[in-house]
Design an enzyme around this catalytic site. Sequence first.
Site, PDB file in Angstrom:
ATOM      1  N   GLY A 232      12.093  21.858 -54.946  1.00 41.98           N
ATOM      2  CA  GLY A 232      10.857  22.178 -55.654  1.00 41.98           C
ATOM      3  C   GLY A 232      10.499  21.165 -56.733  1.00 41.98           C
ATOM      4  N   ASP A 233       9.751  21.622 -57.720  1.00 43.65           N
ATOM      5  CA  ASP A 233       9.260  20.706 -58.751  1.00 43.65           C
ATOM      6  C   ASP A 233      10.409  20.029 -59.490  1.00 43.65           C
ATOM      7  OD1 ASP A 233       9.935  23.186 -59.813  1.00 43.65           O
ATOM      8  OD2 ASP A 233       8.426  23.128 -61.382  1.00 43.65           O
ATOM      9  N   ASP A 263       7.229  29.826 -54.330  1.00 42.17           N
ATOM     10  CA  ASP A 263       6.120  30.266 -55.184  1.00 42.17           C
ATOM     11  C   ASP A 263       4.810  29.551 -54.852  1.00 42.17           C
ATOM     12  OD1 ASP A 263       7.952  31.818 -56.456  1.00 42.17           O
ATOM     13  OD2 ASP A 263       8.123  30.573 -58.248  1.00 42.17           O
ATOM     14  N   GLU A 362       6.964  38.470 -60.568  1.00 44.08           N
ATOM     15  CA  GLU A 362       8.003  38.583 -61.603  1.00 44.08           C
ATOM     16  C   GLU A 362       7.591  37.958 -62.943  1.00 44.08           C
ATOM     17  OE1 GLU A 362      11.451  36.194 -60.534  1.00 44.08           O
ATOM     18  OE2 GLU A 362      10.126  34.748 -59.574  1.00 44.08           O
ATOM     19  N   ILE A 421      12.728  38.341 -49.514  1.00 41.87           N
ATOM     20  CA  ILE A 421      11.609  37.605 -48.915  1.00 41.87           C
ATOM     21  C   ILE A 421      11.882  36.103 -48.843  1.00 41.87           C
ATOM     22  CG2 ILE A 421       9.914  39.340 -49.630  1.00 41.87           C
ATOM     23  CD1 ILE A 421       8.845  37.254 -51.654  1.00 41.87           C
TER      24      ILE A 421
HETATM   25  N1  LIG Z   1      13.368  16.793 -65.114  1.00 39.87           N
HETATM   26  C1  LIG Z   1      14.390  16.687 -64.247  1.00 39.87           C
HETATM   27  N2  LIG Z   1      15.011  15.510 -64.071  1.00 39.87           N
HETATM   28  C2  LIG Z   1      16.038  15.381 -63.204  1.00 39.87           C
HETATM   29  N3  LIG Z   1      16.514  16.407 -62.453  1.00 39.87           N
HETATM   30  C3  LIG Z   1      15.929  17.601 -62.585  1.00 39.87           C
HETATM   31  C4  LIG Z   1      14.852  17.812 -63.479  1.00 39.87           C
HETATM   32  N4  LIG Z   1      14.474  19.124 -63.399  1.00 39.87           N
HETATM   33  C5  LIG Z   1      15.308  19.693 -62.490  1.00 39.87           C
HETATM   34  N5  LIG Z   1      16.176  18.783 -61.998  1.00 39.87           N
HETATM   35  C6  LIG Z   1      17.233  19.035 -61.015  1.00 39.87           C
HETATM   36  O1  LIG Z   1      16.654  19.453 -59.782  1.00 39.87           O
HETATM   37  C7  LIG Z   1      17.448  20.459 -59.177  1.00 39.87           C
HETATM   38  C8  LIG Z   1      16.606  21.656 -58.811  1.00 39.87           C
HETATM   39  O2  LIG Z   1      15.775  22.051 -59.894  1.00 39.87           O
HETATM   40  P1  LIG Z   1      15.298  23.563 -60.079  1.00 39.87           P
HETATM   41  O3  LIG Z   1      14.304  23.591 -61.174  1.00 39.87           O
HETATM   42  O4  LIG Z   1      16.491  24.441 -60.221  1.00 39.87           O
HETATM   43  O5  LIG Z   1      14.668  23.983 -58.690  1.00 39.87           O
HETATM   44  P2  LIG Z   1      13.381  23.509 -57.917  1.00 39.87           P
HETATM   45  O6  LIG Z   1      13.601  22.133 -57.453  1.00 39.87           O
HETATM   46  O7  LIG Z   1      13.301  24.462 -56.804  1.00 39.87           O
HETATM   47  O8  LIG Z   1      12.250  23.606 -58.891  1.00 39.87           O
HETATM   48  C9  LIG Z   1      18.567  20.787 -60.137  1.00 39.87           C
HETATM   49  O9  LIG Z   1      19.766  20.196 -59.665  1.00 39.87           O
HETATM   50  C10 LIG Z   1      18.114  20.181 -61.452  1.00 39.87           C
HETATM   51  O10 LIG Z   1      19.196  19.691 -62.239  1.00 39.87           O
HETATM   52  O1  LIG Z   2      17.650  33.605 -59.078  1.00 43.50           O
HETATM   53  P1  LIG Z   2      17.357  32.191 -58.754  1.00 43.50           P
HETATM   54  O2  LIG Z   2      18.092  31.678 -57.587  1.00 43.50           O
HETATM   55  O3  LIG Z   2      17.468  31.291 -59.938  1.00 43.50           O
HETATM   56  O4  LIG Z   2      15.852  32.126 -58.284  1.00 43.50           O
HETATM   57  C1  LIG Z   2      14.814  32.787 -58.929  1.00 43.50           C
HETATM   58  C2  LIG Z   2      13.587  31.956 -58.963  1.00 43.50           C
HETATM   59  O5  LIG Z   2      13.429  31.127 -57.860  1.00 43.50           O
HETATM   60  C3  LIG Z   2      12.081  31.150 -57.425  1.00 43.50           C
HETATM   61  O6  LIG Z   2      12.035  31.862 -56.240  1.00 43.50           O
HETATM   62  C4  LIG Z   2      11.535  29.808 -57.091  1.00 43.50           C
HETATM   63  O7  LIG Z   2      12.002  28.857 -57.943  1.00 43.50           O
HETATM   64  P2  LIG Z   2      12.232  27.361 -57.466  1.00 43.50           P
HETATM   65  O8  LIG Z   2      11.029  26.972 -56.635  1.00 43.50           O
HETATM   66  O9  LIG Z   2      12.330  26.616 -58.736  1.00 43.50           O
HETATM   67  O10 LIG Z   2      13.473  27.317 -56.655  1.00 43.50           O
HETATM   68  C5  LIG Z   2      11.318  31.872 -58.503  1.00 43.50           C
HETATM   69  O11 LIG Z   2      10.211  32.589 -58.082  1.00 43.50           O
HETATM   70  C6  LIG Z   2      12.370  32.768 -59.037  1.00 43.50           C
HETATM   71  O12 LIG Z   2      12.116  33.110 -60.350  1.00 43.50           O
HETATM   72 MG   LIG Z   3      10.948  25.087 -59.693  1.00 38.31          MG
END
Ligand SMILES: Nc1ncnc2c1ncn2[C@@H]1O[C@H](COP(=O)(O)OP(=O)(O)O)[C@@H](O)[C@H]1O
Ligand SMILES: O=P(O)(O)OC[C@H]1O[C@](O)(COP(=O)(O)O)[C@@H](O)[C@@H]1O
Ligand SMILES: [Mg+2]
Length: 533
Positions: A232-233, A263, A362, A421
């Site tokens: 993700g982001d 999301d 949520e 889901i």
């Molecule tokens: N600003 C950032 N710079 C480098 N790595 C990041 C940054 N934000 C998140 N990450 C890394 O990306 C991975 C996933 O981020 P997370 O926010 O948990 O989920 P998602 O990618 O689904 O948004 C984690 O291993 C986290 O340490």
């Molecule tokens: O309990 P976890 O694994 O941290 O995930 C919860 C969160 O992950 C999500 O499904 C999606 O988050 P990401 O896209 O950052 O993975 C959110 O809607 C939710 O709050």
């Molecule tokens: Mg995220």
Amino acid sequence: MNTARISSTICSPKFDSSNSITSRKGSVSFCGNSRVRSSRAVMGLLSTDYKPKIVTGDAGYVLEDVPHLSDYIPDLPTFHNPLQDNPAYSVVKQYFVNVDDTVAQKIVVHKDSPRGIHFRRAGPRQRVYFESDEVHACIVTCGGLCPGLNTVIREIVCGLYHMYGVTKVLGIDGGYKGFYSRNTIPLTPKVVNDIHKRGGTILGTSRGGHDTSKIVDSIQDRGINQVYIIGGDGTQKGASVIFEEVKRRGLKVAVAGIPKTIDNDIPVIDRSFGFDTAVEEAQRAINAAHVEAESIENGIGVVKLMGRYSGFIAMYATLASRDVDCCLIPESPFFLEGPSGLFEYIEKRLKENGHMVIVMAEGAGQDLLSESIRSMDQKDASGNKLLQDVGLWICQRIKDHFARQNKMAINLKYIDPTYMIRAIPSNASDNVYCTLLAQSAVHGAMAGYTGFTVGPVNGRHSYIPFYRITETQNQVVITDRMWARLLSSTNQPSFLNPKDVIEGKTEEEPVTQLLNGENCANGKLVNNEISNI
Ligand SMILES: Nc1ncnc2c1ncn2[C@@H]1O[C@H](COP(=O)(O)OP(=O)(O)O)[C@@H](O)[C@H]1O
Ligand SMILES: O=P(O)(O)OC[C@H]1O[C@](O)(COP(=O)(O)O)[C@@H](O)[C@@H]1O
Ligand SMILES: [Mg+2]
């Protein structure tokens, strides 16, 4: 690229051998939403010498191009694309994407509007920058689960193998930290053959643990030259810094991101994989809530769905179901007490209909919760704010309200299918979508592109620079027609103070998205496909 038509007025583009164009730091501007960072802040995410590849052309044409290995490694040899000899593809006319093809971000235009921002079209190129036996690829999955992760993994492995004859593909175990703390998992078409039928990710995932230099050391030590990063982001931000470190070290390593988010909060792309599956699965919970609620006097069914900052799942699940009387999302503040508040509406619905269903994301009402539960400001390992359980909280508040007022006896049932889901396998439509994403990523890396995320923009798969994906999060625009459709289907109050609505109205023609700038409607973000139909 039609070189004759490229203007050098903004960015002084110069051509390199790969037909890509480099430029000085471009004048990219972004619109002003609280969750949108300014261009300077976006640059802050990137190293100071990051140069977006901006190309301008006639009539306001702008190409936001992605980096290419040849931008920083001179004299790279190119090779014949093995797809040209592949019996499955040899019969396809125009199988290869024209190097000049770009995809418009904005497709609703007026006769005099500028052509606007474009992205490089994804797909196979006639010449590639890797020989098949030279490629050593790896795949990593990070962040929360999402239906379709295994399909993307499968199709990267099979795409590399069947289209490009690549046999060396490694899985990184357990997210970013797996690069430096775990053994790798060899991936072959046989190993991944039926993984798309399973939920989750066979590679495991994690939050936190992004140590850029350790990750790039591991890439370098293992001789990896294509890195596929699904997440993700947060993950794409991590991929962006990995790309920059790879570039700083001058490595011939292509870094490709595949956007993942349940999301649906990743900007620019039409929708994220797994979203369709999640909305479909949410129907089962809503149906159950409806059956429970309508079977008992003054029954209230409450369903909590995912959506940390963006209420797309709740909005689409509500629109699809038609059994929902109230949908609460983070983007639309609400209140409980008093005229036009939630309690008043519940009472009205129960009197009219004898039962009701509430769906909430949520992230909805978190401001109300923190007022009443003054406590923690906890974060997960990635730095994402940990939310308090709004579902349990609202159920208790509704029960307390009706008990206190002694108005009517209610029967409330709470269903929390949050993880159900997203832990399921992807549906048919998401499976096809994941296949296209994976193949587009493979074609891009083989063609030497790097530092990109792949995704559909107005239905056409494109290579999008990381900063465009990480600069903002997509949110439901509550002044948009999609939210109006929802309000008219549920009949719920808008929870807007009538005074604000009247004060906000002007005699002037409202400024449209088109006139207001890219991806920006009345200062709010819009989602290209999802919210702006
Ligand atoms: N600003 C950032 N710079 C480098 N790595 C990041 C940054 N934000 C998140 N990450 C890394 O990306 C991975 C996933 O981020 P997370 O926010 O948990 O989920 P998602 O990618 O689904 O948004 C984690 O291993 C986290 O340490
Ligand atoms: O309990 P976890 O694994 O941290 O995930 C919860 C969160 O992950 C999500 O499904 C999606 O988050 P990401 O896209 O950052 O993975 C959110 O809607 C939710 O709050
Ligand atoms: Mg995220």
